[in-house]
Write an enzyme that holds these catalytic residues in place. Structure first.
Site, short mmCIF file in Angstrom:
data_model
loop_
_atom_site.label_atom_id
_atom_site.label_comp_id
_atom_site.label_asym_id
_atom_site.label_seq_id
_atom_site.Cartn_x
_atom_site.Cartn_y
_atom_site.Cartn_z
N HIS A 1 0.85 -1.19 0.00
CA HIS A 1 0.00 0.00 0.00
C HIS A 1 0.89 1.24 0.00
O HIS A 1 1.95 1.23 0.61
CB HIS A 1 -0.90 0.01 1.25
CG HIS A 1 -2.04 0.96 1.13
ND1 HIS A 1 -1.93 2.28 1.45
CD2 HIS A 1 -3.30 0.78 0.67
CE1 HIS A 1 -3.08 2.88 1.23
NE2 HIS A 1 -3.93 1.99 0.73
N ASP B 1 -7.97 -5.35 0.06
CA ASP B 1 -8.47 -6.20 -1.02
C ASP B 1 -8.09 -7.68 -0.86
O ASP B 1 -8.62 -8.52 -1.58
CB ASP B 1 -7.92 -5.71 -2.37
CG ASP B 1 -8.49 -4.35 -2.72
OD1 ASP B 1 -9.70 -4.17 -2.51
OD2 ASP B 1 -7.74 -3.49 -3.18
#
Ligand code: ACO
Length: 426
Positions: free
Chosen positions: A304, A361
């Site tokens: 991320h 996700d």
């Protein structure tokens, strides 16, 4: 006078103000840099660039913290509903009972989609990706609901209409892709229950709502509701800065979210886990590929831009995954593969050194599969969840007296002045 940062360049010294956020984050305000020095900044992917002041969402990537309007996402996931969280994000405070009821009524009143829009849906090729359909249909809402956006009341209705209709439109696109009759929203159902019913109810097999799945959907959408200045939110703000209508700005956000490096990762994760399953369940070749600099393959659902610790949303999502499957008494082999993949990756030097942890996700697709949502609808599910955040960020930018047309600069690297050569002399 507050703190400054001193920059010396070309024999000149300029003082750049240091601005501080409510959680102590510091930034150098460079808004006068070009005027005072002739310099601009270069920052690929804007990884070091703050684009605005914002009072909506606080993220601390080093410590895995996420709060909406100051409230930890963990508390919202445990106690709130998606609709209450949407109200919080858009309006800044939790609603009281009357405000929440009024908001629910407004959502119900605006849940139908203009019947003429159905013909658009019916003309899309069956294999169209629902994200492309949703993006263009949200943009088309402007033509069907062209009311003003300059009056406070109208803005509120436009925002609520969007929240309500986008959910109906998402279910509509699924029904049409299956060649099934559309199911209309019902005023006796909550926002999340209504969505599941519109997706799965059929004339031959009435859908039996499961409170566990309704609750899971609430949590799923709360976890996606905002994430400060990410790619799609920045797209909404940038497009909105040209003063287009809200529908067009959100449509741009949906298009940005579609990409596999952003919201499209939830679909990509399930595809990757399925590939692992098909290849016999062996994790190592995939880990090896992810580490190979000459291979574009990445471990989807890992890493991320901001979180350099475990994504707090992934933690909740993982727990929810186990709970939902356990309560439904179901086993999903992809969850076993995901857990094994996580375990191996978190012990691998490459992932440790690069601070690569599962993101939101990584486990979300397994929850969606348990609900019966098809893989190509996963990113649409993310988009509906992110709507309150996009709307809140758009509204904040429109209310900000300093918000300008977004127009970055560049460092030109093309040819110097060159004369035009007529066609027959080339
Ligand atoms: N698999 C393999 N290597 C990775 C991964 C990954 N998932 N993520 C990052 N890396 C590598 C990068 O290539 C980089 O290597 P380098 O320094 O040799 O170039 C190194 O790890 C450090 O990467 P970051 O700088 O932390 O990554 P960046 O901020 O550029 O990218 C991103 C973030 C796009 C999310 C990336 O981690 C990625 O592609 N992940 C997979 C896709 C994904 O899951 N996206 C969803 C993100 S969450 C969301 O948007 C909803």
């Amino acid at each position: 006078m507050g703190e400054h940062v001193t920059l010396t360049y070309g024999g000149k010294t300029v003082e750049l103000p240091l601005v501080v956020g409510s959680e102590g984050e510091k930034a150098i305000d460079i808004s006068r840099l070009r005027r005072d020095t002739g310099l601009i900044t270069l920052d690929y992917g804007y990884a070091n660039t703050g684009s605005c002041y914002s009072a909506i969402t606080y993220m601390d990537g080093e410590n895995g913290i996420l709060r909406y309007r100051g409230i930890p996402v963990e508390e919202l996931a445990e106690h709130s509903t998606f609709i209450e969280t949407a109200y919080l994000l858009i309006n800044g405070t939790l609603p009281n009972r009357t405000q929440l009821n009024r908001f629910s009524v407004l959502l119900n009143d605006n849940s139908l989609v203009h019947e003429d829009m159905r013909s658009f849906y019916e003309k899309y090729p069956r294999a169209s990706h629902p994200m492309g359909i949703l993006s263009s249909m949200v943009n088309a809402l402007r033509s069907f609901y062209p009311e003003l956006q300059s009056v406070e009341e109208e803005i509120n209705i436009t925002m609520t209409r969007l929240l309500s209709k986008a959910r109906t439109m998402a279910a509509m696109s699924y029904k049409i892709s299956r060649g099934h009759k559309m199911v209309y929203p019902r005023s006796d159902l909550t926002y999340c229950a209504n969505f599941l019913n519109m997706m799965f109810d059929t004339p031959v097999k009435p859908y039996r709502l499961d409170s566990e799945l309704v609750e899971a959907l609430n949590v799923f959408w709360i976890l996606h509701a905002d994430h400060e200045q990410n790619c799609s939110t920045s797209a909404v703000r940038v497009v909105g800065s040209g003063r287009v209508n809200l529908y067009a700005a959100i449509s741009a956000g949906i298009a940005a979210l579609w990409g596999p490096l952003h919201g499209g990762a939830n679909q990509a994760v399930i595809e990757m886990l399925t590939d692992i399953q098909r290849s016999g369940g062996s994790i190592m070749p995939f880990i090896k590929r992810a580490k190979d600099k000459n291979d574009p393959f990445r471990l989807m659902g890992f890493g991320h831009r901001v979180y350099k610790a475990y994504d707090p949303r992934a933690k909740i999502m993982k727990e929810m995954c186990h709970r939902v499957l356990q309560n439904l008494k179901r086993h999903d082999p992809l969850l076993d593969i995901a857990m094994k993949l996580e375990e191996v990756a978190l012990q691998d030097a490459f992932f440790v050194e690069n601070n690569l942890y599962p993101n939101v996700d990584f486990y979300s697709g397994i929850v969606l599969r348990a609900m019966g949502i098809p893989t190509n609808m996963f990113t649409v599910m993310f988009a509906i969840g992110r709507l309150p955040g996009w709307i809140a960020q758009w509204k904040e930018s429109m209310d900000d007296p300093n918000w300008k047309l977004c127009r970055p600069r560049q460092i030109y690297t093309g040819p110097k002045k060159t004369d035009y050569v007529p066609l027959d002399e080339r």
